[in-house]
Design a protein around this motif. Structure first.
Motif: not given
Length: 537
Positions: A55-59
């Motif tokens: 899972q990305p931290q942002q985007g």
């Protein structure tokens, strides 16, 4: 757009704070896309993010259509059966129950409209060369290559619109690779492939070059990409030369301006000291000179800063893909000198001597599972000259030691400064040589292993390599190629990568089957090959 991957402002960092991506954005549409880049740049990580494994931290990542993902470390339980891997075991059971008369609502719901699932599964398996394995066969009975193809069959059977493949040709023999190539060319949808396989990458529609957390897209296959990059790099290097020349010019002009201003200042001071003009006139002239000098100096400093910035920007477009440098004359083998001999008695009672002479370069090929690694290890066991063996798993180094310490074990007589100078030729400069082996990326571990082998004492006059290009990025493959082209000893290498073998000057080809080892340049067999995967003795 019916099938696509859309990535917007993606940011991802590991728990230790190391950023892999910071604001990555791209769109991969309904074409075949190859993703390349050095080991450690985040190719596999990006696929795992797209697949939802990370899972990305942002985007944001959006998938248009059904997603299929075949990871590089794809494994299956040995007790699973083929139908379970394909995801059709419950449907088959429900169909069988209905055919026995149990047409319950539950069984009908399981089947849905998938009444032809067995036929589709068998057709998919057949296209990948797995038509004879059967839906009830256990995974433990399959080879590694068959397992990978089965994983691909499972994804294709699910009819994905978007398909992610991570190094799919690793450990596949020539026939299996050919079937995978056909499957890739037949796929219609958004296909994103991470690979170093040149033949596979020459079958894609575009190449994405992942570098410094950004992807540069190039239309066409790998060959077209390399031509485009060569032109780009030539222009970039020309721009660097022009920017560097302009910077030198601005430095010279600044120095000349300073000398000129210093002369004026000394003249003005002389006029002041001799009082040849009225004090008011000389004061105004001095003030005007100081203002003019300040403007002149500011102008030249601005030009110098602009030239320096232009050089920095030009240098950013030049790829820093260093090549390893090797000069090992001690590895040379005289023509005709015997470097290895393997003697065995075959079923007929005849004694067979498998021998290599002089600086021969031998390629060992054959299907998965016939015993290529066993043969290589047998040859490496009793060589007649100094020999080094590079296994597939790159496990010859001590993970608890640094690169320099590992080289000290294989070259104990060399001075520490000499060892470090040699490691610098393998791109481990300064403190980089003090990295612990267990912290290295795949490409770094490969370079460190190659350095330990080639720089060992005594220098190896025979190198035996087992699938050396597996898991290497294109830059590392190029480095290996350069190293082997500079190497002057004998070479025996097992590889399924025909394109790469053609570049390293192979002089002799061995073909290994289930029962015979054949020199393709000579009639008949060199030796019979036992059913247990070894020479008959």
């Amino acid at each position: 757009m019916t099938s696509a991957i859309t990535c917007t402002d993606l940011t991802f960092a590991w728990p230790d704070g190391e950023f892999v991506f910071d604001g990555l954005s791209f769109v991969a549409g309904p074409v075949r896309s190859g993703l390349i880049g050095r080991n450690g740049t985040g190719k596999s990580t990006l696929l795992r993010l797209i697949a939802g494994r990370l899972q990305p931290q942002q985007g944001e990542l959006r998938i248009a259509g059904r997603l299929g993902y075949l990871p590089q470390d794809f494994t299956l339980g040995v007790d699973q059966v083929v139908a379970e891997v394909l995801g059709i075991a419950r449907i088959r059971q429900a169909i069988a129950a209905i055919e026995r008369g149990d047409a319950s609502a539950a069984n009908l719901a399981v089947v849905g409209d998938a009444w032809d699932v067995e036929e589709r599964a068998e057709a998919t398996l057949a296209k990948l060369g797995l038509g004879g394995i059967g839906l009830d066969r256990r995974i433990g009975q399959l080879s590694g290559g068959e397992t990978v193809l089965l994983g691909l069959a499972a994804r294709l059977l699910d009819r994905p619109d978007v398909l992610l493949l991570d190094e799919p040709t690793n450990n596949l023999d020539r026939d299996a690779r050919a079937r995978l190539y056909d499957a890739v060319e037949a796929f219609r949808g958004a296909l994103l492939i991470v690979s170093h396989d040149r033949e596979l990458l020459d079958r894609v529609d575009q190449i994405g070059d992942l570098r410094n957390g950004r992807i540069g897209w190039y239309g066409g296959n790998l060959s077209a990409y390399e031509r485009a990059v060569a032109i780009e790099q030539e222009a970039a290097e020309r721009a660097v030369r022009m920017a560097a020349a302009d910077l030198r010019k601005q430095k010279r002009e600044l120095a000349a301006a300073r000398i000129k201003l210093d002369r004026r200042q000394r003249y003005g001071q002389k006029m002041w000291d001799t009082k040849r003009e009225p004090k008011v006139v000389m004061g105004n002239r001095k003030q005007d000179a100081q203002v003019a000098a300040g403007k002149h100096r500011h102008l030249h400093l601005n030009r110098l800063a602009t030239a320096d910035q232009a050089l920095t920007e030009a240098e950013a477009f030049v790829h820093d893909d260093d090549s390893i440098r090797i000069d090992l004359p001690e590895t040379a083998v005289p023509t005709g000198r015997e470097v290895v001999r393997l003697v065995r008695r075959i079923r007929t009672g005849q004694r067979i001597a498998l021998e290599v002479r002089g600086p021969e370069r031998i390629a060992l090929q054959g299907p998965n599972g016939v015993g290529k690694t066993t043969l290589l290890r047998a040859l490496a066991r009793d060589p007649l000259v100094p020999c080094r063996f590079l296994p597939q798993r790159l496990d010859v180094l001590d993970n608890t030691l640094s690169i320099a310490e590992n080289l000290a074990k294989t070259a104990p007589e060399a001075d520490n400064n000499v060892r470090r100078a040699r490691l610098a030729r393998f791109l481990f400069r300064g403190r980089e040589a003090d990295q612990l082996v267990n912290t290295l990326s795949g490409g770094e571990r490969f370079r460190a292993t190659l350095a330990a082998l080639l720089l060992a004492e005594p220098p190896p006059q025979l190198l035996i390599l087992d699938e050396p290009t597996n898991n290497l990025d294109l830059a590392s493959v190029a480095q290996l190629t350069d190293a082997l082209l500079a190497y002057q000893g004998a070479l025996i290498v097992a590889s399924h990568d025909q394109t790469w073998l053609d570049t390293i000057g192979i002089t002799r080809w061995w073909s290994l089957s289930a029962d015979r080892l054949t020199d393709q340049g000579s009639p008949g067999g060199l030796a019979e090959w036992g059913s247990s995967g070894g020479l008959m003795g």
